[in-house]
Design an enzyme around this catalytic site. Structure first.
Site, mmCIF file in Angstrom:
data_model
loop_
_atom_site.group_PDB
_atom_site.id
_atom_site.type_symbol
_atom_site.label_atom_id
_atom_site.label_comp_id
_atom_site.label_asym_id
_atom_site.label_seq_id
_atom_site.Cartn_x
_atom_site.Cartn_y
_atom_site.Cartn_z
ATOM 1 N N GLU A 91 0.816 -1.211 0.000
ATOM 2 C CA GLU A 91 0.000 0.000 0.000
ATOM 3 C C GLU A 91 0.850 1.262 0.000
ATOM 4 O OE1 GLU A 91 -2.666 -3.234 0.969
ATOM 5 O OE2 GLU A 91 -0.688 -2.663 1.753
ATOM 6 N N HIS A 150 -10.500 -5.405 9.330
ATOM 7 C CA HIS A 150 -11.098 -5.159 8.020
ATOM 8 C C HIS A 150 -12.479 -4.491 8.141
ATOM 9 C CE1 HIS A 150 -8.109 -8.267 7.192
ATOM 10 N NE2 HIS A 150 -8.184 -7.951 5.902
#
Length: 339
Positions: free
Chosen positions: A74, A143
């Protein structure tokens, strides 16, 4: 109250209904056809079309040079995006779960948000970082977070929290065309939500809230998925004789303070509903804006309703208790209205 758009959809055009995910896909396709400097980069964005299949089919039309599957990094993806934006491209960086923006913070917060200012206006970063928020998917604590308050705190970033397919398409097109870095949050539980979206060209300006339902007794200010919670609460409240106005902020940065204040001046009561953690969150900022701007019109304190200050549990029974519901919002509204 509908916000201004570049083109007003016809009555016939608004009949078409597509999902939130399809609206995102359509916005990206239209902008990539319009502007060759727009490209997408992220994990599993090409062949897989993201884990939520939101980008399915784009690689077939635009090829792997413009829909780029990246390594699992990321920080690297965000860095490529910042560099590309500085050199004339308009990248759309896909971070599949909002929880993973923690790994992009150096590039996003220390670079993208500040380069325009530190270069004396000579450089710009027209970057869009798309990511998700929202719990109740049974995905556990790593998440399921809603971290939009984090980036809303950073000067130099714009932040979008769209709640409907119509808004998602119009706001994403505006975000891509903006010369500033924009973080675009999509609730992962809303990708299959359907709504009217005109097939023609339109944009929605950033920084314009939308009154989704008019009312006279109390204002429910909401973000993203909580707009639908607020609308359900308003419908329930109507059966008890309470008329609730629902205001969708649409963007936390810029924040349309005037629309919020004018609504509460009319209703004299307000609840701010957000799926992020209530502590030091979006609800606090919006409540402060209302308290400052509509103080002499308030008949009750401004109430805040956010997620519980706990990591999101994996257990369905516990997870469902961590975020505001239509029932809990309606109950607080009834107390504020003395019913």
């Amino acid at each position: 109250m509908k916000s201004p758009t570049q083109k007003t959809p016809s009555v016939e055009a608004t009949i078409r209904e597509i999902t939130f995910g399809q609206a995102i896909n359509e916005a990206l396709a239209e902008e990539m056809r319009r502007d060759p400097t727009v490209f997408i980069i992220g994990e599993d964005v090409a062949e897989a079309g993201t884990p939520f299949k939101v980008l399915s089919g784009l690689v077939k039309e635009f090829g792997k040079e413009r829909v780029i599957d990246s390594p699992i990094s990321e920080a690297g993806i965000a860095g490529i995006g910042v560099g590309a934006a500085m050199t004339g491209m308009r990248p759309v960086v896909d971070i599949m779960f909002g929880d993973f923006i923690t790994l992009t913070m150096e590039q996003l917060v220390n670079q993208a948000a500040k380069i325009h200012y530190m270069s004396g206006g000579k450089l710009k970063v027209p970057l869009v970082l798309r990511t998700t928020l929202g719990a109740t998917r049974r995905s556990a604590a790593q998440h399921s977070q809603s971290l939009h308050a984090w980036v809303s705190h950073i000067p130099g970033l714009k932040v979008v929290v769209a709640a409907t397919p119509y808004d998602a398409k119009g706001l994403l097109k505006s975000a891509i065309r903006d010369d500033n870095p924009v973080v675009f949050f999509e609730d992962k539980m809303m990708y299959q939500l359907k709504g009217p979206v005109p097939p023609g060209e339109y944009t929605i300006p950033l920084g314009v809230a939308d009154v989704k339902r008019a009312g006279s007794d109390i204002t429910l200010v909401a973000t993203s998925s909580m707009v639908h919670v607020a609308l359900a609460a308003a419908e329930s409240l109507e059966t008890t004789g309470i008329s609730a106005e629902v205001v969708d902020v649409r963007t936390t940065v810029p924040l349309d303070k005037q629309t919020l204040i004018e609504s509460v001046k009319k209703t004299s009561r307000a609840i701010v509903v957000d799926e992020g953690s209530e502590r030091y969150g979006v609800t606090a900022e919006i409540a402060s804006v209302i308290a400052d701007g509509a103080f002499y019109y308030l008949d009750a304190p401004v109430k805040r309703m956010g997620a519980m200050d706990v990591p999101v549990p994996f257990s369905p029974v516990l997870e469902d208790q961590t975020v505001p519901t239509a029932e809990s919002v309606a109950a607080v509204a009834q107390k504020l209205c003395g019913k």
